[in-house]
Design a protein around this motif. Structure first.
Motif, PDB file in Angstrom:
ATOM      1  N   GLU A  66      17.729  78.044  51.223  1.00 52.97           N
ATOM      2  CA  GLU A  66      16.307  78.063  51.566  1.00 52.97           C
ATOM      3  C   GLU A  66      15.564  79.126  50.757  1.00 52.97           C
ATOM      4  O   GLU A  66      14.432  78.916  50.322  1.00 52.97           O
ATOM      5  CB  GLU A  66      16.133  78.324  53.066  1.00 52.97           C
ATOM      6  N   LYS A  67      16.206  80.288  50.575  1.00 56.77           N
ATOM      7  CA  LYS A  67      15.585  81.354  49.775  1.00 56.77           C
ATOM      8  C   LYS A  67      15.361  80.891  48.345  1.00 56.77           C
ATOM      9  O   LYS A  67      14.303  81.114  47.769  1.00 56.77           O
ATOM     10  CB  LYS A  67      16.464  82.605  49.769  1.00 56.77           C
ATOM     11  N   ALA A  68      16.385  80.257  47.767  1.00 54.65           N
ATOM     12  CA  ALA A  68      16.273  79.778  46.388  1.00 54.65           C
ATOM     13  C   ALA A  68      15.171  78.727  46.273  1.00 54.65           C
ATOM     14  O   ALA A  68      14.385  78.744  45.318  1.00 54.65           O
ATOM     15  CB  ALA A  68      17.601  79.198  45.915  1.00 54.65           C
ATOM     16  N   ALA A  69      15.082  77.835  47.256  1.00 56.57           N
ATOM     17  CA  ALA A  69      14.041  76.807  47.233  1.00 56.57           C
ATOM     18  C   ALA A  69      12.655  77.438  47.363  1.00 56.57           C
ATOM     19  O   ALA A  69      11.712  77.022  46.678  1.00 56.57           O
ATOM     20  CB  ALA A  69      14.269  75.799  48.358  1.00 56.57           C
ATOM     21  N   ALA A  70      12.517  78.446  48.208  1.00 59.17           N
ATOM     22  CA  ALA A  70      11.227  79.114  48.383  1.00 59.17           C
ATOM     23  C   ALA A  70      10.815  79.850  47.106  1.00 59.17           C
ATOM     24  O   ALA A  70       9.643  79.810  46.704  1.00 59.17           O
ATOM     25  CB  ALA A  70      11.290  80.090  49.556  1.00 59.17           C
ATOM     26  N   GLU A  71      11.777  80.513  46.448  1.00 64.55           N
ATOM     27  CA  GLU A  71      11.465  81.214  45.202  1.00 64.55           C
ATOM     28  C   GLU A  71      11.061  80.241  44.105  1.00 64.55           C
ATOM     29  O   GLU A  71      10.128  80.500  43.351  1.00 64.55           O
ATOM     30  CB  GLU A  71      12.664  82.039  44.750  1.00 64.55           C
ATOM     31  N   GLU A  72      11.758  79.125  44.043  1.00 63.75           N
ATOM     32  CA  GLU A  72      11.431  78.117  43.038  1.00 63.75           C
ATOM     33  C   GLU A  72      10.042  77.536  43.294  1.00 63.75           C
ATOM     34  O   GLU A  72       9.255  77.344  42.362  1.00 63.75           O
ATOM     35  CB  GLU A  72      12.473  77.002  43.047  1.00 63.75           C
ATOM     36  N   ALA A  73       9.725  77.289  44.558  1.00 67.32           N
ATOM     37  CA  ALA A  73       8.400  76.758  44.903  1.00 67.32           C
ATOM     38  C   ALA A  73       7.316  77.781  44.567  1.00 67.32           C
ATOM     39  O   ALA A  73       6.243  77.419  44.082  1.00 67.32           O
ATOM     40  CB  ALA A  73       8.352  76.390  46.380  1.00 67.32           C
ATOM     41  N   ALA A  74       7.606  79.058  44.791  1.00 62.00           N
ATOM     42  CA  ALA A  74       6.629  80.106  44.492  1.00 62.00           C
ATOM     43  C   ALA A  74       6.393  80.206  42.982  1.00 62.00           C
ATOM     44  O   ALA A  74       5.277  80.482  42.540  1.00 62.00           O
ATOM     45  CB  ALA A  74       7.107  81.438  45.037  1.00 62.00           C
ATOM     46  N   GLN A  75       7.427  79.987  42.192  1.00 64.90           N
ATOM     47  CA  GLN A  75       7.277  80.063  40.743  1.00 64.90           C
ATOM     48  C   GLN A  75       6.494  78.875  40.201  1.00 64.90           C
ATOM     49  O   GLN A  75       5.834  78.982  39.175  1.00 64.90           O
ATOM     50  CB  GLN A  75       8.643  80.126  40.066  1.00 64.90           C
TER      51      GLN A  75
ATOM     52  N   ILE B 189       3.965  77.416  41.648  1.00 63.57           N
ATOM     53  CA  ILE B 189       2.558  77.460  42.041  1.00 63.57           C
ATOM     54  C   ILE B 189       1.768  78.119  40.914  1.00 63.57           C
ATOM     55  O   ILE B 189       2.114  79.195  40.436  1.00 63.57           O
ATOM     56  CB  ILE B 189       2.375  78.260  43.346  1.00 63.57           C
ATOM     57  N   SER B 190       0.694  77.462  40.494  1.00 66.12           N
ATOM     58  CA  SER B 190      -0.125  78.060  39.439  1.00 66.12           C
ATOM     59  C   SER B 190      -1.187  78.954  40.086  1.00 66.12           C
ATOM     60  O   SER B 190      -1.823  78.590  41.059  1.00 66.12           O
ATOM     61  CB  SER B 190      -0.792  76.981  38.591  1.00 66.12           C
ATOM     62  N   VAL B 191      -1.328  80.144  39.529  1.00 59.19           N
ATOM     63  CA  VAL B 191      -2.277  81.117  40.046  1.00 59.19           C
ATOM     64  C   VAL B 191      -3.430  81.218  39.061  1.00 59.19           C
ATOM     65  O   VAL B 191      -3.211  81.322  37.854  1.00 59.19           O
ATOM     66  CB  VAL B 191      -1.590  82.500  40.209  1.00 59.19           C
ATOM     67  N   PRO B 192      -4.673  81.183  39.562  1.00 58.43           N
ATOM     68  CA  PRO B 192      -5.813  81.340  38.660  1.00 58.43           C
ATOM     69  C   PRO B 192      -5.731  82.666  37.906  1.00 58.43           C
ATOM     70  O   PRO B 192      -5.221  83.655  38.443  1.00 58.43           O
ATOM     71  CB  PRO B 192      -7.029  81.323  39.606  1.00 58.43           C
TER      72      PRO B 192
END
Length: 139
Positions: A77-86, A88-91
């Motif tokens: 779950e941690k790995a999936a959350a980190e991958e999802a966070a990476q 995400i595009s940030v303005p």
């Protein structure tokens, strides 16, 4: 002479003949025993792997119970959350703010911030001192 030699060697003649070069006589019973032994070893290995897997499943169940109790994420779950966070595009404007906050939160960032504040305070005190020196008149 050959008979006397056979009698002296007893049953060891077959073993000696098997070790002689060029003569490869395979005992069918020995081959069968070796095959059975290999099969027994394979079965034992499969049983060991099943037992290990059963124990590992029990341990994982206990780990998951602890994770649920204390609201801890599993490594997957941690790995999936980190991958999802990476992903995400940030303005661009917000990315700069996030970088500044990350620097401010680090020890080095805190030290740099304190140094800047100290320099500003020193410059302010120096200005005040120079102003008093300039206003001072010696008679």
């Amino acid at each position: 002479m050959n008979f006397v030699m056979k009698q002296a060697l007893g049953g060891a003649q077959k073993d000696l003949m098997a070790n002689m070069p060029g003569k490869t006589e395979v005992d069918p019973e020995e081959a069968k025993r070796q095959e059975e032994q290999l099969q027994a070893m394979e079965d034992a290995e499969k049983d060991r792997q099943k037992k290990w897997q059963k124990q590992e499943n029990a341990r994982e169940g206990m780990r998951q119970g602890i994770r649920d109790k204390y609201s801890i994420k599993s490594p997957e779950e941690k790995a999936a959350a980190e991958e999802a966070a990476q992903n995400i595009s940030v303005p661009p404007g917000l990315q700069g703010m996030a970088d500044e906050e990350a620097v401010d939160e680090s020890i080095m960032g805190q030290a740099e911030k304190m140094m800047e504040e100290t320099k500003a305070k020193a410059a302010e005190l120096q200005e005040m001192a120079m102003e008093k020196v300039n206003n001072c008149k010696v008679s």
